[in-house]
Structure formats: structure tokens, C-alpha cells
Design an enzyme around this catalytic site. Structure first.
Site, short mmCIF file in Angstrom:
data_model
loop_
_atom_site.label_atom_id
_atom_site.label_comp_id
_atom_site.label_asym_id
_atom_site.label_seq_id
_atom_site.Cartn_x
_atom_site.Cartn_y
_atom_site.Cartn_z
CG ASP A 23 -6.21 -2.80 -4.04
OD1 ASP A 23 -6.82 -1.76 -3.70
OD2 ASP A 23 -4.98 -2.91 -3.97
CG HIS A 66 -5.50 -2.31 -0.16
ND1 HIS A 66 -4.74 -2.01 -1.27
CD2 HIS A 66 -4.94 -1.63 0.88
CE1 HIS A 66 -3.78 -1.17 -0.92
NE2 HIS A 66 -3.87 -0.94 0.38
CB SER A 88 -0.96 -0.04 1.20
OG SER A 88 -1.96 0.93 1.07
#
Length: 348
Positions: A285, A315, A180
Site C-alpha cells: 500500500d 490497498h 481508506s
């Protein structure tokens, strides 16, 4: 005759247990509740929601850890995970994975329970040392603070005097990794390294592990629109706030930190020192379209990019060991480290 109103199509939802879905929704709401209207965070509340877990000098499932100071002046620390030497398959020095945790540049830490456990698994699967950098977070520390901290971590490793005597490290087999926002940091740290590789005496970056990296732009991608409100952890409102908290005041998402294709973000990408890339993308995601564009850009420049697609993954899926894809990806990391460290490579 008036037409009957059409019902908007139901947004797809990832497959998971009801308990997992409710738990993630609860975490999302608590996370949002810590954001203040003035753009700051309630760090006191976050410290209760995300208590720091201690390092463990005694091996836990074959991996021990210790906290190290990277830069005393900046109060920059990291957590070093390593397979217990008695459990290691050989006495050879460990390759090193320099890791950056996720959290939108603002949340979580190297001592968060989820990342402590994830780095421990990574060290065990890859038979590597993992240096998890506790970088400075937004909004108190905006761009380029975490990128500077990442380069400082590489400089720390470049000096053999900083290596623990009891933990053999081979920094000529160094990997930069993150998920991320941490994947974003890993990319920018790697290109900074590549643009100045000659200044490092010992560190050689052999690979970049970009796990669902956080990039963006002013336009909304189809995946952002399709999955907004349906997928956990990432939403348009949440990511917009994170960019505002991290980017310099007055900047939008065309800034080099968010936009990997910006001319200002090009330094180092054309260097032969920019290493092979393992890029993880999840089908649930909302950021996946940006991630695919990122991989395509690197491939268009002749870079070695291996894309690991997980169609059912949310995610940050890999931090949840209950998902089968999480174990599969840890095996993929181990294979990438073994192949890249030995000089082999493959692309998808």
C-alpha cells in the site's frame, strides 16, 4: 569514455494472479476515465460501473440487511447488516460497528457490491450489527460533510427509538470502522465523539478500526515513491486529485483532514473517551508510511494501538475474499470487537 546509462531499479509488484492484476488495472483505468478536467465526476458513467445492490431482508449466509434513513433532511441513509437472530449464538444484543466505505471520499457507496459483501462478512465474523453509512461524497460535498454524517450516524444510534424492534442493538459496545478514505472518516468521527462524549446518552465507542486509512501531506513518503505505478488502486496522481476534490478550495494537504498531526486535528485525541485502535497496514500500500506515522502518533499520546501488518497486502486487500490475508483480518476484527467490548485490550 562516457558512462553507460543506468537502468532504474524495477519497482516491486504484489503477488497475485494474472487475472486479478488485469482486473484491478482495468478498474483503475475506468475509475480515472470518470474524472473530468474541471474537477467533477461523471456520475452517470459511475452508476453503470458501480451499480447499487439491494438490501436483503432474507438472510444470505446468515446475515440479513435493510436500508435505514439517518437524516431525511440531508437524505442521509445507511445499510444495516445483522446476523439473523435464529443464527446468532445467543439472544444478547449485538455490538454495533459503524462503518465507512473507501473510495477516496468520491467513489463507491454503502450499496456497492464489494462493500455490501465486506460488511456482510464483517457482521458474520464479529457477530455484530454493521451500520454502513452512505455518507455524502466529494466533489459535490467537500470537507467536513462526511465527518458530519458520521457524527449524525452516532446520534441516530444514541436514540433507542431509532433501533429496529426485531434487531437487538447494544450501542454501549459501539465501534467506528472504515477503510481508506473511510478509515480517515472513522478517525475524525471518533475524535469528534471523544471531544463531546458526555453529550451521548447511550452510545459508547469501545474501539476504532482503521483499515489502511487515507492520510497525506505535502511531502512524498518513501512508500509513495517506491510503489507509485507498481501497486494497484492507489497512485500519487489519483490521491492528489482526491484531496483536491475533498478539501476546501485553496487548501493543501497540510489541512487537518489530511494531516492527522495538525493542531486543528487535535481535539478529542487527549480525551479518555478516545478508544483503543486496531490499525491495518499493507506492505504493498503506497499509503503505509502515513499509516505508520499515524499509529506512532497515537502511541506517543499513550493510546492503545494494535497494529496488524500484512507485508504482502495491497490497498483494500480485505474486500477481496480470495486473499488469505482478507480472512485473517476479518478474524482479527472479530477478536478486537470481542476483547474491546468485554473491556480487555492489548497493544503492539
Amino acid at each position: 569514455m562516457a558512462e553507460a546509462p543506468t537502468t532504474p531499479p524495477r519497482k516491486p509488484k504484489p503477488s497475485m494472479s494474472r487475472l486479478m492484476r488485469l482486473s484491478l488495472k482495468f478498474v483503475d483505468r475506468l475509475t480515472d476515465a470518470t474524472r473530468r478536467a474541471d474537477g467533477t465526476l461523471n456520475r452517470c458513467a459511475l452508476s453503470l460501473l458501480d451499480p447499487r445492490v439491494p438490501a436483503t431482508s432474507s438472510p444470505c449466509r446468515g446475515v440479513a440487511s435493510r436500508d435505514v434513513v439517518l437524516d431525511g433532511a440531508l437524505r442521509l441513509r445507511a445499510r444495516l447488516f445483522h446476523p439473523a437472530t435464529k443464527m446468532a449464538k445467543s439472544t444478547a444484543p449485538f455490538p454495533v460497528i459503524v462503518f465507512f466505505h473507501g473510495g477516496g471520499f468520491a467513489y463507491l457507496s454503502a450499496a456497492s457490491a464489494a462493500y455490501d459483501a465486506a460488511c456482510r462478512r464483517m457482521a458474520r465474523y464479529a457477530s455484530a450489527a454493521v451500520l454502513s453509512v452512505d455518507y455524502r461524497r466529494a466533489p459535490e460535498h467537500r470537507f467536513p460533510a462526511p465527518y458530519d454524517d458520521g457524527v449524525a450516524a452516532l446520534r441516530f444510534l444514541d436514540d433507542p427509538k431509532n433501533h429496529p424492534a426485531a434487531i437487538p442493538l447494544d450501542v454501549s459496545r459501539c465501534f467506528v470502522a472504515g477503510d481508506s478514505a473511510g478509515g480517515n472518516i472513522a478517525h475524525h468521527v471518533t475524535r469528534r465523539y471523544a471531544s463531546d462524549a458526555a453529550s451521548f446518552r447511550n452510545v459508547r465507542v469501545a474501539g476504532l478500526i482503521a483499515i489502511q486509512p487515507f492520510f497525506g501531506g505535502e511531502d512524498r513518503t518513501p512508500s509513495e515513491l517506491r510503489l507509485d505505478g507498481a501497486a494497484p488502486i492507489v497512485s500519487i496522481d489519483r490521491t492528489d486529485w482526491m484531496w483536491r476534490a475533498f478539501l476546501p478550495p485553496g487548501c493543501d494537504r497540510t489541512h487537518e483532514a489530511a494531516n492527522f498531526a495538525s493542531p486543528a486535528a487535535a481535539a478529542g485525541l487527549d480525551s479518555p473517551a478516545f478508544p483503543p485502535v486496531l490499525l491495518a497496514i499493507g506492505g504493498f500500500d503506497p499509503l503505509q508510511d502515513w499509516q505508520r506515522r499515524y499509529g506512532e502518533m497515537l502511541k506517543s499520546m499513550g493510546k492503545d494501538v494494535r497494529v496488524a501488518e500484512y507485508p504482502d497486502a495491497i490497498h483494500a486487500f480485505y474486500v477481496f475474499p480470495g486473499f488469505d490475508d482478507a480472512r485473517d483480518f476479518m478474524i482479527g476484527i472479530a477478536e478486537f470487537v470481542a476483547e474491546s467490548a468485554s473491556g480487555g485490550s492489548s497493544s503492539d
